[in-house]
Design a protein around this motif. Structure first.
Motif, PDB file in Angstrom:
ATOM      1  N   ALA A 276       4.587  31.572  10.183  1.00 10.88           N
ATOM      2  CA  ALA A 276       5.905  31.960  10.701  1.00 10.88           C
ATOM      3  C   ALA A 276       5.971  31.767  12.215  1.00 10.88           C
ATOM      4  O   ALA A 276       6.959  31.246  12.752  1.00 10.88           O
ATOM      5  CB  ALA A 276       6.197  33.422  10.340  1.00 10.88           C
ATOM      6  N   LEU A 277       4.920  32.156  12.931  1.00 15.03           N
ATOM      7  CA  LEU A 277       4.910  31.966  14.380  1.00 15.03           C
ATOM      8  C   LEU A 277       4.833  30.488  14.732  1.00 15.03           C
ATOM      9  O   LEU A 277       5.394  30.060  15.746  1.00 15.03           O
ATOM     10  CB  LEU A 277       3.727  32.715  14.995  1.00 15.03           C
ATOM     11  CG  LEU A 277       3.739  34.230  14.844  1.00 15.03           C
ATOM     12  CD1 LEU A 277       2.542  34.842  15.550  1.00 15.03           C
ATOM     13  CD2 LEU A 277       5.020  34.824  15.405  1.00 15.03           C
ATOM     14  N   SER A 278       4.135  29.717  13.932  1.00 13.24           N
ATOM     15  CA  SER A 278       4.048  28.279  14.200  1.00 13.24           C
ATOM     16  C   SER A 278       5.428  27.643  14.165  1.00 13.24           C
ATOM     17  O   SER A 278       5.773  26.815  15.016  1.00 13.24           O
ATOM     18  CB  SER A 278       3.118  27.628  13.170  1.00 13.24           C
ATOM     19  OG  SER A 278       3.080  26.229  13.357  1.00 13.24           O
ATOM     20  N   ALA A 279       6.258  28.048  13.176  1.00  8.24           N
ATOM     21  CA  ALA A 279       7.599  27.474  13.075  1.00  8.24           C
ATOM     22  C   ALA A 279       8.475  27.870  14.264  1.00  8.24           C
ATOM     23  O   ALA A 279       9.328  27.088  14.709  1.00  8.24           O
ATOM     24  CB  ALA A 279       8.261  27.919  11.770  1.00  8.24           C
ATOM     25  N   GLN A 280       8.284  29.058  14.815  1.00  9.07           N
ATOM     26  CA  GLN A 280       9.129  29.540  15.910  1.00  9.07           C
ATOM     27  C   GLN A 280       8.656  29.051  17.281  1.00  9.07           C
ATOM     28  O   GLN A 280       9.471  28.840  18.179  1.00  9.07           O
ATOM     29  CB  GLN A 280       9.148  31.078  15.896  1.00  9.07           C
ATOM     30  CG  GLN A 280       9.925  31.669  14.725  1.00  9.07           C
ATOM     31  CD  GLN A 280       9.926  33.181  14.746  1.00  9.07           C
ATOM     32  OE1 GLN A 280       8.913  33.810  14.499  1.00  9.07           O
ATOM     33  NE2 GLN A 280      11.077  33.762  15.041  1.00  9.07           N
ATOM     34  N   LEU A 281       7.340  28.882  17.447  1.00  7.98           N
ATOM     35  CA  LEU A 281       6.811  28.601  18.781  1.00  7.98           C
ATOM     36  C   LEU A 281       6.358  27.163  18.986  1.00  7.98           C
ATOM     37  O   LEU A 281       6.129  26.759  20.121  1.00  7.98           O
ATOM     38  CB  LEU A 281       5.618  29.538  19.065  1.00  7.98           C
ATOM     39  CG  LEU A 281       5.908  31.034  18.999  1.00  7.98           C
ATOM     40  CD1 LEU A 281       4.645  31.827  19.311  1.00  7.98           C
ATOM     41  CD2 LEU A 281       7.012  31.432  19.966  1.00  7.98           C
ATOM     42  N   LYS A 282       6.190  26.393  17.925  1.00  8.00           N
ATOM     43  CA  LYS A 282       5.684  25.025  18.075  1.00  8.00           C
ATOM     44  C   LYS A 282       6.576  24.153  18.966  1.00  8.00           C
ATOM     45  O   LYS A 282       6.065  23.427  19.832  1.00  8.00           O
ATOM     46  CB  LYS A 282       5.544  24.379  16.691  1.00  8.00           C
ATOM     47  CG  LYS A 282       4.217  24.655  16.003  1.00  8.00           C
ATOM     48  CD  LYS A 282       3.083  23.913  16.674  1.00  8.00           C
ATOM     49  CE  LYS A 282       1.777  24.078  15.891  1.00  8.00           C
ATOM     50  NZ  LYS A 282       0.656  23.405  16.549  1.00  8.00           N
ATOM     51  N   PRO A 283       7.926  24.173  18.790  1.00  8.83           N
ATOM     52  CA  PRO A 283       8.752  23.279  19.632  1.00  8.83           C
ATOM     53  C   PRO A 283       8.588  23.545  21.130  1.00  8.83           C
ATOM     54  O   PRO A 283       8.346  22.614  21.915  1.00  8.83           O
ATOM     55  CB  PRO A 283      10.180  23.564  19.150  1.00  8.83           C
ATOM     56  CG  PRO A 283      10.011  24.085  17.758  1.00  8.83           C
ATOM     57  CD  PRO A 283       8.747  24.861  17.778  1.00  8.83           C
ATOM     58  N   THR A 284       8.703  24.817  21.535  1.00  4.69           N
ATOM     59  CA  THR A 284       8.570  25.111  22.965  1.00  4.69           C
ATOM     60  C   THR A 284       7.138  24.892  23.439  1.00  4.69           C
ATOM     61  O   THR A 284       6.917  24.538  24.602  1.00  4.69           O
ATOM     62  CB  THR A 284       8.985  26.556  23.235  1.00  4.69           C
ATOM     63  OG1 THR A 284       8.229  27.433  22.375  1.00  4.69           O
ATOM     64  CG2 THR A 284      10.459  26.765  22.966  1.00  4.69           C
ATOM     65  N   LEU A 285       6.161  25.088  22.552  1.00  8.86           N
ATOM     66  CA  LEU A 285       4.773  24.830  22.933  1.00  8.86           C
ATOM     67  C   LEU A 285       4.561  23.351  23.219  1.00  8.86           C
ATOM     68  O   LEU A 285       3.872  22.989  24.188  1.00  8.86           O
ATOM     69  CB  LEU A 285       3.826  25.302  21.813  1.00  8.86           C
ATOM     70  CG  LEU A 285       2.340  25.048  22.054  1.00  8.86           C
ATOM     71  CD1 LEU A 285       1.858  25.773  23.294  1.00  8.86           C
ATOM     72  CD2 LEU A 285       1.520  25.481  20.839  1.00  8.86           C
ATOM     73  N   GLN A 286       5.164  22.487  22.412  1.00 10.49           N
ATOM     74  CA  GLN A 286       5.041  21.048  22.668  1.00 10.49           C
ATOM     75  C   GLN A 286       5.712  20.666  23.994  1.00 10.49           C
ATOM     76  O   GLN A 286       5.192  19.847  24.762  1.00 10.49           O
ATOM     77  CB  GLN A 286       5.679  20.260  21.511  1.00 10.49           C
ATOM     78  CG  GLN A 286       4.942  20.408  20.175  1.00 10.49           C
ATOM     79  CD  GLN A 286       3.508  19.896  20.245  1.00 10.49           C
ATOM     80  OE1 GLN A 286       3.199  18.980  21.010  1.00 10.49           O
ATOM     81  NE2 GLN A 286       2.637  20.521  19.457  1.00 10.49           N
ATOM     82  N   GLU A 287       6.869  21.284  24.264  1.00 12.41           N
ATOM     83  CA  GLU A 287       7.535  21.025  25.550  1.00 12.41           C
ATOM     84  C   GLU A 287       6.668  21.489  26.716  1.00 12.41           C
ATOM     85  O   GLU A 287       6.557  20.798  27.742  1.00 12.41           O
ATOM     86  CB  GLU A 287       8.893  21.739  25.585  1.00 12.41           C
ATOM     87  CG  GLU A 287       9.914  21.181  24.623  1.00 12.41           C
ATOM     88  CD  GLU A 287      11.233  21.933  24.705  1.00 12.41           C
ATOM     89  OE1 GLU A 287      11.351  22.795  25.606  1.00 12.41           O
ATOM     90  OE2 GLU A 287      12.131  21.670  23.886  1.00 12.41           O
ATOM     91  N   LEU A 288       6.030  22.653  26.550  1.00  8.83           N
ATOM     92  CA  LEU A 288       5.164  23.164  27.611  1.00  8.83           C
ATOM     93  C   LEU A 288       3.976  22.230  27.827  1.00  8.83           C
ATOM     94  O   LEU A 288       3.592  21.958  28.979  1.00  8.83           O
ATOM     95  CB  LEU A 288       4.685  24.576  27.251  1.00  8.83           C
ATOM     96  CG  LEU A 288       3.719  25.241  28.237  1.00  8.83           C
ATOM     97  CD1 LEU A 288       4.340  25.336  29.622  1.00  8.83           C
ATOM     98  CD2 LEU A 288       3.311  26.627  27.740  1.00  8.83           C
ATOM     99  N   LYS A 289       3.388  21.757  26.745  1.00 10.18           N
ATOM    100  CA  LYS A 289       2.243  20.855  26.892  1.00 10.18           C
ATOM    101  C   LYS A 289       2.641  19.561  27.576  1.00 10.18           C
ATOM    102  O   LYS A 289       1.946  19.072  28.475  1.00 10.18           O
ATOM    103  CB  LYS A 289       1.627  20.573  25.518  1.00 10.18           C
ATOM    104  CG  LYS A 289       0.871  21.753  24.921  1.00 10.18           C
ATOM    105  CD  LYS A 289       0.254  21.380  23.587  1.00 10.18           C
ATOM    106  CE  LYS A 289      -0.559  22.555  23.029  1.00 10.18           C
ATOM    107  NZ  LYS A 289      -1.156  22.228  21.717  1.00 10.18           N
TER     108      LYS A 289
END
Length: 768
Positions: A276-289
């Motif tokens: 569930a957290l992966s679905a919510q945080l993955k997009p912004t995490l990729q932008e941050l990376k």
């Protein structure tokens, strides 16, 4: 024998009387023993229900407490989003204030917008903290408001330079704004367990992100300001980077990159452990990376890893907005995800609370209805049994009850029916027995007349034999009377013979009595002599026991002495080892002093060379004229310093020689002490051997003494047994004398009884 007259009343008293039921037995016990069965069952059910309600209430209390905690958590989560906005705008306010003080024309509008955004965020935060009844949070928010207002006044007044404004804004950010996240988590109970532990929840992972990112964001974001400062210090692109600036750039880059990696690893770990957290945080995490790779890669390529400057402040600043946006988007999404998780947990707790209230009430209602049915099934048969038992107590026998169950009450009802039928049969049988008893009473009256004659001594009378139960008795009594007459004749003859025998026995017992008296006297004398021998042997046994105890004490003393010598040997062995270690360390100290001597010699040579160099410098300075005057002064000072160093090394060399001489003396003394310790060790070892030999001899002596004591004790026991046997003989002799006396008395009594028996038998009329 006396005559006993029998009247008609006595005959009536011999008639069987009808049985009467006993009254109710008194009930012992308290209130519970007098309570009906139904109320007892109801009371027990109420107690069980109370316990059940207490357990259900405890569960409901825990669920409600968890729900209250979740409400506090949700209030804290709702304060985290304005805190993120506060942190972001504080950073932007720092940048716009620096630009404003640096004279940039477009900085005023941005600074005004950020002040307004900060005011709105602080007002929202204060409102939420007041609604959550958190006065400590309200104080911290007011302190931040005051600090920012003072900062803005100083900026507007131009009291700060750009560097001072940046330092002050950074202090507010690090000391007040960022700690606000921790305060919110503390006061609203947003605690979390270690996400790496087994069973960690989404709340734990999200709180780890929310706790880690604000602490590391300033450090990671400082890569921009530090890189811009260093690039401006180098100059334009293509210029070589000084080694000191490149070293500083590398250190700054490594610190910022470490903070960035801490943030990325925390978010990565959370998304890997929860779908569930992966679905919510993955997009912004990729932008941050991607944005951090662009920013940090530009700094690394153009400033850290390059010998010449291949970037500039504008390029670095161009990558900053995307990075800031990704960082705060990741933080905001984590806070929003935390709200979703908390709301879901709250809904679950509410459902649990409803289930903890409704389901137990339904169970309690169904249990009450079932219990009521069970109580009726128990009390109704019991009531019927009670009514029938009361009627039976009044004498109304023959009642039967329907058996409606197969449990213990059904068994009890069946037993009651059987008892009632049996009582009815007994009542019918009692009526028949009453008629028979009346006939028997008439026969008994006739037989009593015969028995009166027999009682007066006329054994020639006989009773009438009838067909009832009394007939057998009368026949038996007639037979007994005949036999009694014959027996009395025989007794009369035996009584005469017994009188003659008792006289002869009386003479015999007198002779036996004299012999028994002599035996008892001799046995008493022998017992006294055996007692004297026993006392003497017992004293010998006590002396032997004391000797054995003395030997054991001597053995114990020798063992203690041997143990003391052993401890002395161990202590001297330790002393020998310590002295050897001291000698070795002192020898090493002497070696170190030789090395110090070499260093002092080296320093002395350096001082001589320095003195020579200062002399040459003075000569060169004198040849240079006025231009070398100041250099000549320096050369003189160097020469004086060299002289002082030479004198000091000379004194140090003298001291080291004295120390070496004293060390040699100490080494000689330690070696002498070592030899003396060795000699003492050998002497103590020899003493230990002698003590062990003494201990062996003492142990043998103790064993012999114990053997003597044991043998003497056995002799005492044997003599005591002889003494006991003699005492028994004396006692037996005394008892024999008493028995003879008792026999003599019995013979005398027997003679008197035989005379009385002859007198009594003279009144009977015996058959011919």
């Amino acid at each position: 024998m006396t005559n006993v007259p029998v009247s008609g009343n006595d005959l009536n008293s011999m008639q069987p009387k009808p049985l009467t039921a006993p009254g109710p037995a008194p009930v012992s016990g308290g209130v519970l023993s007098r309570m009906p069965v139904g109320r007892k069952i109801m009371l027990g059910s109420l107690l069980m229900g109370s316990m059940y309600l207490a357990v259900v209430g405890g569960v409901g209390y825990l669920v409600n407490a968890n729900l209250q905690t979740l409400n506090q958590n949700i209030q804290g989560q709702r304060m985290l989003l304005p805190s993120s906005t506060l942190m972001q705008n504080t950073q932007l306010l720092r940048l716009s204030s620096v630009n404003l003080l640096s004279g940039k024309a477009d900085a005023r509008d941005a600074n005004t917008q950020q002040r307004q955004a900060l005011g709105a965020a602080l007002a929202d935060l204060k409102k939420r903290a007041e609604a959550a009844s958190q006065p400590q949070l309200v104080k911290e928010i007011q302190a931040i408001q005051t600090a920012l207002q003072n900062f803005n006044r100083q900026v507007d007044a131009g009291a700060y330079t750009a560097v001072q404004a940046q330092a002050r804004a950074t202090a507010i950010l690090n000391d007040q704004v960022i700690p606000l996240f921790g305060s919110i988590a503390q006061y609203t109970k947003l605690r979390y367990i270690n996400p790496s532990a087994g069973g960690a929840s989404d709340t734990s992972h999200l709180m780890e992100i929310i706790s880690t990112m604000p602490r590391n964001m300033p450090e990671a974001g400082s890569i921009v300001s530090q890189s811009v400062r260093l690039s401006n210090a180098v100059g334009a692109k293509g210029k070589p980077i000084p080694a000191s600036l490149q070293t500083e750039a590398r250190l700054r880059y490594e610190a910022s990159n470490a903070a960035l990696q801490r943030m990325l690893s925390t978010v990565d770990a959370s998304t890997e452990n929860s779908a569930a957290l992966s679905a919510q945080l993955k997009p912004t995490l990729q932008e941050l990376k991607s944005s951090s790779t662009a920013l940090f890669g530009e700094v690394k390529r153009g400033l850290v890893d390059s010998k010449t400057l291949n970037t500039d402040a504008a390029t670095i600043m161009a990558a900053l907005p995307a990075y800031n946006k990704a960082v705060f988007a990741t933080l905001d999404n984590s806070i929003k995800a935390l709200g979703t998780v908390l709301e879901k947990d709250k809904q679950t707790s509410q459902n649990q609370l409803i289930a903890a209230i409704v389901f137990p009430l339904l169970v309690l209602l169904l249990t009450t209805l079932l219990l009521r049915t069970i109580i009726r099934g128990i009390t109704s048969p019991l009531r019927r049994l009670t009514e029938a038992s009361v009627a039976m107590e009044r004498g109304e026998v023959g009642h039967t009850l329907p058996v409606t169950t197969q449990d213990e009450i059904g068994t009890l009802t069946h037993a009651f029916n059987s008892a009632s039928s049996q009582l009815k049969l007994n009542a019918d049988r009692s009526a028949q027995e009453l008629a028979e008893s009346q006939r028997l009473q008439a026969n008994i009256g006739e037989f009593l007349d015969v028995t009166m004659d027999i009682a007066e001594g006329d054994l020639t009378k006989k009773g009438k034999v009838t067909e009832d139960v009394l007939g057998n008795v009368v026949d038996s009594i007639n037979l007994m009377t005949e036999e009694l007459g014959g027996t009395l004749k025989t007794v009369q003859s035996a009584s005469l013979s017994m009188t003659d025998g008792s006289r002869q026995m009386l003479a015999t017992t007198e002779a036996i009595q004299g012999g028994a008296s002599m035996t008892a006297a001799e046995a008493s004398r022998v017992a006294q002599q055996v007692q004297q021998i026993t006392d003497q042997v017992r004293r010998m046994a006590q002396d032997a026991q004391a000797s054995a105890e003395t030997a054991r004490q001597a053995l114990l003393a020798s063992e203690q002495g041997q143990e003391a010598v052993t401890n002395t040997l161990e202590g001297m062995h330790n002393i020998r080892r310590e002295v050897q270690g001291i000698a070795k360390r002192i020898k090493n100290l002497g070696d170190r002093s030789l090395e110090i001597q070499e260093i002092v010699d080296t320093i002395s040579q350096i001082a001589r060379q320095t003195n020579l160099l200062a002399l040459n410098a003075s000569i060169e300075a004198a040849g240079a004229g006025e231009a070398g005057g100041r250099f000549s002064i320096v050369a003189d000072e160097v020469r004086k310093l060299a002289d002082v160093s030479s004198q000091a090394t000379g004194r140090i060399a003298g001291l080291i020689k004295n120390v070496q001489a004293e060390i040699q003396d100490v080494i000689a003394s330690v070696e002498d002490g070592t030899r003396e310790v060795e000699q003492g060790y050998r002497v103590a070892g020899s003493a230990g051997e002698r003590l062990r030999e003494i201990g062996t001899l003492t142990q043998q002596t103790a064993q012999y003494a114990e053997g003597i004591a044991a043998s003497t004790q056995n002799q005492v026991q044997g003599i005591e047994q002889v003494d006991s046997a003699v005492q028994q003989i004396a006692s037996i002799a005394q008892e024999s004398r008493q028995s003879v006396e008792q026999g003599r008395e019995a013979a005398e009594r027997l003679e008197k009884l035989s005379e009385q028996l002859n007198t009594s038998l003279a009144r009977f009329r015996l058959p011919a």
